[in-house]
Design a protein around this motif. Structure first.
Motif, mmCIF file in Angstrom:
data_model
loop_
_atom_site.group_PDB
_atom_site.id
_atom_site.type_symbol
_atom_site.label_atom_id
_atom_site.label_comp_id
_atom_site.label_asym_id
_atom_site.label_seq_id
_atom_site.Cartn_x
_atom_site.Cartn_y
_atom_site.Cartn_z
ATOM 1 N N ALA A 100 -60.111 -4.111 14.343
ATOM 2 C CA ALA A 100 -60.410 -5.442 14.876
ATOM 3 C C ALA A 100 -59.304 -5.814 15.856
ATOM 4 O O ALA A 100 -58.113 -5.678 15.536
ATOM 5 N N ILE A 101 -59.676 -6.258 17.031
ATOM 6 C CA ILE A 101 -58.698 -6.690 18.028
ATOM 7 C C ILE A 101 -58.957 -8.162 18.345
ATOM 8 O O ILE A 101 -60.068 -8.526 18.749
ATOM 9 N N PRO A 151 -57.279 -7.598 7.792
ATOM 10 C CA PRO A 151 -57.290 -6.132 7.925
ATOM 11 C C PRO A 151 -56.293 -5.478 6.975
ATOM 12 O O PRO A 151 -55.339 -6.126 6.510
ATOM 13 N N GLY A 152 -56.495 -4.190 6.724
ATOM 14 C CA GLY A 152 -55.608 -3.468 5.823
ATOM 15 C C GLY A 152 -54.209 -3.299 6.382
ATOM 16 O O GLY A 152 -53.225 -3.330 5.633
ATOM 17 N N HIS A 153 -54.094 -3.108 7.679
ATOM 18 C CA HIS A 153 -52.801 -2.965 8.343
ATOM 19 C C HIS A 153 -52.810 -3.837 9.588
ATOM 20 O O HIS A 153 -53.842 -3.984 10.255
ATOM 21 N N VAL A 154 -51.654 -4.411 9.922
ATOM 22 C CA VAL A 154 -51.577 -5.369 11.023
ATOM 23 C C VAL A 154 -50.589 -4.888 12.070
ATOM 24 O O VAL A 154 -49.463 -4.482 11.745
ATOM 25 N N TYR A 198 -61.844 -4.101 7.738
ATOM 26 C CA TYR A 198 -61.181 -3.481 8.893
ATOM 27 C C TYR A 198 -59.887 -2.805 8.445
ATOM 28 O O TYR A 198 -59.065 -3.406 7.748
ATOM 29 N N ASP A 199 -59.735 -1.559 8.855
ATOM 30 C CA ASP A 199 -58.525 -0.812 8.496
ATOM 31 C C ASP A 199 -57.316 -1.318 9.262
ATOM 32 O O ASP A 199 -56.209 -1.403 8.724
ATOM 33 N N ILE A 200 -57.537 -1.625 10.545
ATOM 34 C CA ILE A 200 -56.448 -2.035 11.431
ATOM 35 C C ILE A 200 -56.823 -3.348 12.109
ATOM 36 O O ILE A 200 -57.963 -3.521 12.564
ATOM 37 N N GLY A 201 -55.846 -4.264 12.198
ATOM 38 C CA GLY A 201 -56.016 -5.481 12.991
ATOM 39 C C GLY A 201 -54.936 -5.538 14.052
ATOM 40 O O GLY A 201 -53.747 -5.431 13.746
#
Length: 505
Positions: free
Chosen positions: A171-172, A103-106, A80-83
């Motif tokens: 991802a949320i 994820p890559g960024h949070v 996942y790129d973003i979390g």
């Protein structure tokens, strides 16, 4: 306590004393809670950091089991790129989820009260996975929510984050938020097709303490309503269907049917039957649109128009198949078969009405798809067919006529022959038709066919006039044959393809 969790863990590794592991974890967690409630934050933090590695290891084993069973994505492969994580007062579920998803960024969605908890969450991540912590610590983003009572405001905030990262895998996790935060976030993530929705669930509940039993957590993935019900897809399918793109509709529906089998519990039989109905019509209309009437009738056996068109195809096809076999011995056989077939169609008013009006509608379907070249050619060619059909049936060129302006040979009548004759003599068949303009349109068609031009219509008025003349000449011929307006209207209605909303209403 822990009966279900122990049973699951023993299936993974029966050499470990899982009851002892879980009891120790639980006691350590209770000690952490007591120290925290007593505001002994230093000692509470020490106990928490000591607890986390083994605590997470147990949860991770269960999550990996769920990955193998298909309930969770493989986080090593499905990166996942973003979390996006909703931060509430309980930080343990957020730490467990973030450490698993990685994820890559949070982005932490916080309130004024929970903003300070982000540091504790990150300390927990450092204890569990120091390498991952080092990778993301400098790129943490906080998004503060000022208004927590309005799910619409929260929806807009989360939706803006999703749109900002459009095209990236998101991802949320909705575990940590208040009810309004969860509602708004879920609606935003469900509104998107790029998001996966997660939350931390529990296998057991502590009735005495009236809370989930800590130590039995596992990560769960919520099926996205947009994925389950193909919300965006249905809008695209509706558009494709109403623009007569039936092949693409079939492909889209095939994918949706696979999705329905995956999430079958969410669908009732009525919904499944509705999808089958749309698929059936897409298959039937695709054949119909390609003049394969008998094949279309197999899909849509109750369509009155197809019953008539199917008879025409059966007669026409049999004639040509028979004569093609003998064409080498009798070169004139194909031409004879075509003349006989045209005569048969022309002598049957019902066949003639359905045959001509269906081809007119076929051309108009191309027009609605902006296939201007194909549309123009269809209108002019249809006009040519009708005029030659009329000329042959009415015998407007007797065999003893040798006027070079009207006839090139006694055995063949061409489009130019008919137009020259009409220009000189006039006829009801060309009533309200400018024959000189029609000749011009015919020449445009011929020139472009010969040079295979990709730009047939230089002037949209040419297309408009070609359509008007095809319509008018067909109407004139049908009236000459005694077909009244009510019958023409009924045939047009029978030839009309149903719209998407008519099938799903």
């Amino acid at each position: 306590m822990f009966e279900n969790r122990i049973e699951l863990l023993e299936k993974i590794d029966d050499d470990e004393n899982w009851e002892e592991v879980l009891d120790n974890n639980y006691l350590n967690y209770l000690e952490y809670q007591e120290l925290y409630h007593d505001r002994d934050f230093g000692n509470a933090t020490d106990v928490f950091k000591k607890l986390l590695p083994e605590y997470f290891n147990v949860i991770h084993l269960i999550n990996r089991k769920h990955v193998k069973e298909g309930y969770l994505p493989d986080f090593d492969e499905a990166h996942y790129d973003i979390g996006i994580f909703l931060v509430g007062y309980s930080i343990m579920p957020i730490i467990l989820s973030l450490a698993e998803i990685r994820p890559g960024h949070v982005i932490f969605v916080v309130t004024e009260d929970t903003e300070d908890l982000v540091d504790e969450i990150m300390e927990g991540i450092e204890v569990i996975d120091a390498e991952y912590y080092e990778k993301i610590k400098a790129d943490i983003r906080l998004e503060r929510l000022e208004e927590l009572s309005d799910p619409a405001r929260i929806f807009k905030t989360i939706n803006a984050l999703i749109l900002e990262n459009e095209g990236r895998k998101i991802a949320i996790d909705i575990t940590g938020g208040k009810k309004t935060m969860v509602a708004g976030s879920f609606m935003a993530s469900a509104h998107s097709q790029t998001c996966d929705i997660f939350y931390v669930d529990f296998e057991e509940y502590d009735l005495q303490r009236r809370e989930p039993c800590y130590g039995t957590e596992f990560l769960a993935k919520l099926p996205n309503p947009s994925e389950i019900f193909s919300i965006v897809d249905w809008e695209r399918i509706k558009s494709l269907f109403d623009r007569y793109q039936f092949g693409r509709v079939k492909n889209e529906l095939s994918r949706i049917e696979k999705n329905i089998r995956k999430h079958e519990a969410y669908f009732d039989e009525e919904t499944k039957e509705g999808i089958k109905k749309i698929t059936t019509y897409a298959c039937g209309y695709e054949c119909w649109d390609d003049y394969r009437y008998k094949e279309a009738l197999d899909h849509l056996p109750d369509e009155p128009a197809l019953k008539v068109l199917g008879k025409i195809e059966e007669y026409y096809g049999d004639k040509l198949r028979f004569h093609k076999k003998t064409a080498n011995s009798f070169p004139e056989a194909n031409e004879e078969a075509i003349r006989e077939t045209k005569s048969k169609i022309c002598s049957n008013n019902e066949w003639l009405s359905f045959y001509l009006l269906d081809r007119l509608k076929n051309a108009r379907r191309r027009k609605s798809q902006s296939q201007l070249q194909g549309t123009f050619l269809r209108f002019i060619t249809l006009t040519e067919f009708v005029l030659i059909l009329w000329a042959e049936k009415e015998n407007v060129f007797p065999l003893n006529t040798h006027d070079s302006q009207t006839q090139s040979s006694a055995s063949h009548i061409g489009f130019t022959n008919v137009l020259n004759w009409l220009e000189n003599n006039g006829s009801v068949i060309a009533e309200d038709v400018n024959v000189k303009e029609l000749k011009k349109l015919k020449n445009i068609r011929n020139n472009h066919v010969l040079i295979h031009s990709i730009k047939v219509v230089d002037d949209m008025n040419d297309l408009k006039r070609a359509e008007e003349y095809a319509e008018k000449i067909i109407q004139n011929l049908l009236k000459m044959k005694g077909v009244n307006e009510d019958k023409i209207k009924a045939v047009r209605q029978a030839l009309e393809f149903k719209k998407f909303n008519e099938l799903v209403s």
